[in-house]
Structure formats: C-alpha cells, structure tokens
Design a protein around this motif. Structure first.
Motif, PDB file in Angstrom:
ATOM      1  N   GLU A   1       0.831  -1.208   0.000  1.00 56.45           N
ATOM      2  CA  GLU A   1       0.000   0.000   0.000  1.00 56.45           C
ATOM      3  C   GLU A   1       0.866   1.258   0.000  1.00 56.45           C
ATOM      4  N   ALA A   2       1.928   1.241   0.797  1.00 56.51           N
ATOM      5  CA  ALA A   2       2.828   2.398   0.864  1.00 56.51           C
ATOM      6  C   ALA A   2       3.536   2.614  -0.475  1.00 56.51           C
ATOM      7  N   VAL A   3       4.005   1.544  -1.083  1.00 55.30           N
ATOM      8  CA  VAL A   3       4.687   1.635  -2.370  1.00 55.30           C
ATOM      9  C   VAL A   3       3.734   2.184  -3.428  1.00 55.30           C
TER      10      VAL A   3
ATOM     11  N   VAL B   1       6.296  -1.248 -10.694  1.00 58.07           N
ATOM     12  CA  VAL B   1       6.184  -2.685 -10.952  1.00 58.07           C
ATOM     13  C   VAL B   1       7.399  -3.423 -10.389  1.00 58.07           C
ATOM     14  N   ALA B   2       8.585  -2.849 -10.543  1.00 54.23           N
ATOM     15  CA  ALA B   2       9.803  -3.489 -10.034  1.00 54.23           C
ATOM     16  C   ALA B   2       9.812  -3.553  -8.510  1.00 54.23           C
ATOM     17  N   GLU B   3       9.360  -2.488  -7.861  1.00 53.55           N
ATOM     18  CA  GLU B   3       9.359  -2.484  -6.394  1.00 53.55           C
ATOM     19  C   GLU B   3       8.338  -3.467  -5.834  1.00 53.55           C
ATOM     20  N   LEU B   4       7.186  -3.585  -6.494  1.00 55.15           N
ATOM     21  CA  LEU B   4       6.213  -4.601  -6.073  1.00 55.15           C
ATOM     22  C   LEU B   4       6.774  -5.998  -6.290  1.00 55.15           C
ATOM     23  N   ALA B   5       7.507  -6.200  -7.380  1.00 56.22           N
ATOM     24  CA  ALA B   5       8.113  -7.505  -7.656  1.00 56.22           C
ATOM     25  C   ALA B   5       9.127  -7.879  -6.576  1.00 56.22           C
ATOM     26  N   GLU B   6       9.821  -6.884  -6.029  1.00 55.11           N
ATOM     27  CA  GLU B   6      10.748  -7.155  -4.925  1.00 55.11           C
ATOM     28  C   GLU B   6      10.018  -7.697  -3.706  1.00 55.11           C
ATOM     29  N   LEU B   7       8.728  -7.365  -3.598  1.00 54.11           N
ATOM     30  CA  LEU B   7       7.897  -7.891  -2.509  1.00 54.11           C
ATOM     31  C   LEU B   7       7.205  -9.197  -2.921  1.00 54.11           C
TER      32      LEU B   7
ATOM     33  N   ALA C   1      -2.353  -6.764 -10.602  1.00 54.47           N
ATOM     34  CA  ALA C   1      -3.331  -7.182 -11.591  1.00 54.47           C
ATOM     35  C   ALA C   1      -3.848  -5.931 -12.292  1.00 54.47           C
ATOM     36  N   ASP C   2      -3.899  -5.937 -13.623  1.00 56.04           N
ATOM     37  CA  ASP C   2      -4.446  -4.840 -14.422  1.00 56.04           C
ATOM     38  C   ASP C   2      -3.784  -3.503 -14.086  1.00 56.04           C
ATOM     39  N   VAL C   3      -2.523  -3.397 -14.413  1.00 52.28           N
ATOM     40  CA  VAL C   3      -1.758  -2.178 -14.147  1.00 52.28           C
ATOM     41  C   VAL C   3      -2.451  -0.962 -14.770  1.00 52.28           C
ATOM     42  N   TYR C   4      -2.828  -1.086 -16.040  1.00 51.01           N
ATOM     43  CA  TYR C   4      -3.465   0.051 -16.720  1.00 51.01           C
ATOM     44  C   TYR C   4      -4.777   0.436 -16.050  1.00 51.01           C
ATOM     45  N   GLY C   5      -5.576  -0.542 -15.691  1.00 50.16           N
ATOM     46  CA  GLY C   5      -6.856  -0.260 -15.043  1.00 50.16           C
ATOM     47  C   GLY C   5      -6.678   0.498 -13.741  1.00 50.16           C
ATOM     48  N   HIS C   6      -5.733   0.038 -12.935  1.00 51.98           N
ATOM     49  CA  HIS C   6      -5.459   0.709 -11.656  1.00 51.98           C
ATOM     50  C   HIS C   6      -5.007   2.156 -11.875  1.00 51.98           C
ATOM     51  N   LEU C   7      -4.005   2.324 -12.736  1.00 57.57           N
ATOM     52  CA  LEU C   7      -3.412   3.647 -12.891  1.00 57.57           C
ATOM     53  C   LEU C   7      -4.347   4.628 -13.602  1.00 57.57           C
ATOM     54  N   CYS C   8      -5.096   4.157 -14.582  1.00 56.56           N
ATOM     55  CA  CYS C   8      -6.072   5.043 -15.241  1.00 56.56           C
ATOM     56  C   CYS C   8      -7.109   5.515 -14.225  1.00 56.56           C
ATOM     57  N   ARG C   9      -7.570   4.616 -13.399  1.00 57.99           N
ATOM     58  CA  ARG C   9      -8.560   4.964 -12.368  1.00 57.99           C
ATOM     59  C   ARG C   9      -7.977   5.945 -11.354  1.00 57.99           C
ATOM     60  N   ASP C  10      -6.777   5.661 -10.847  1.00 57.08           N
ATOM     61  CA  ASP C  10      -6.227   6.436  -9.740  1.00 57.08           C
ATOM     62  C   ASP C  10      -5.525   7.722 -10.171  1.00 57.08           C
TER      63      ASP C  10
END
Length: 158
Positions: A37-39, A80-86, A91-100
C-alpha cells in the motif's frame, strides 16, 4: 508472484490479495500488504505530480517535452519493479493507474512504450517535444534508442 489489487480507502489505498497464496508464503501477510500500500501510494502521488505538470503545459499551450512523458512511464516501471521485490504483481496495471491518476489508457500506454524502448532518459534530447514521438511512439522510441532523431534520416543529422 502473488497478484495484488489496490482500492482507494480514505486518503490512501488498501491492498488485497488471494488468501491461499499469501498464507503459503513465509512473509507476514499484514506487513506485506502495508508495504505494498505504501509503495503504490507513493508512486501514484509521484505520477500525479508529473501528470499535473504535463497538464499545466497543455493549459498554457507550451510545448511538452517528451522527457516528461518518459518520466511517467519510468515511474510505472519502478512501481512494478518495487512490487516484484515484494513478490507481488499488480493485476491490471493500466486499469489501476487510469482509475487512480485520471489518465487515459492510450496516453498511459504511449508513456510506457516510450520508457520500454528508451531505457535511458538521456537518449531523449531535452528540446524534443512530445508531439515528435506521440504518433508512432514505438517506432520513434526505437529510433531514439538507436541514437537517431525521429523524423530525420541519419544523413540529415550529419
């Protein structure tokens, strides 16, 4: 990798994952979700600041440097890279970012394409406007990555 979904909650974001994969991992699920959530919140804020700056260029009718759009794409790559480190994937990168971010999907896709094919900001001339790479973004980005200026032949540069 565990798939993660984010939803706006109050002034921030709340992360959700499927229970089974998260319980089978050795990480503390609550701590992992708080980190995610913080990332995500940090990168959304960073991208929103960049998009606000881009909108200011549009409102004042000044040329938008292609580098500014590249920086938005770079923020997505780093998110995406920082989440991958976790061990998480969004899921649905474009959907999330377009919305937010309130960004249009096609524009966001172009920002990410520019960053994907041009791995270093310094390959984009400081004076290059976004309009020179906006149409045919992938081809223009490939030329930039090769050290060519989109719209010019190698002979014209010499």
């Amino acid at each position: 990798m565990v798939s993660v979904v984010f939803e706006r909650r109050g002034g921030g974001f709340q992360a959700f994952v499927s229970v089974e994969p998260i319980l089978s991992s050795s990480a503390d699920p609550e701590l992992l979700l708080r980190k995610a959530e913080a990332v995500y919140g940090r990168y959304v804020e960073e991208m929103q600041e960049k998009i606000n700056d881009i909108e200011l260029h549009r409102k004042t009718h000044t040329l938008l440097p292609a580098r500014k759009v590249w920086q938005v794409g770079d923020s997505v790559f780093r998110l995406v890279a920082e989440l991958a480190e976790l061990s998480l994937e969004m899921a649905d990168v474009y959907g999330h970012l377009c919305r937010d971010l309130g960004a249009k999907r096609k524009w966001l896709e172009k920002a990410i394409i520019l960053r994907r094919y041009v791995p270093d900001l310094n390959l984009i001339p400081e004076s290059m406007p976004w309009g020179r790479v906006e149409k045919g973004t992938r081809k223009a980005a490939e030329k930039l990555a090769q050290g060519l200026i989109p719209g010019q032949t190698p002979r014209a540069r010499a």
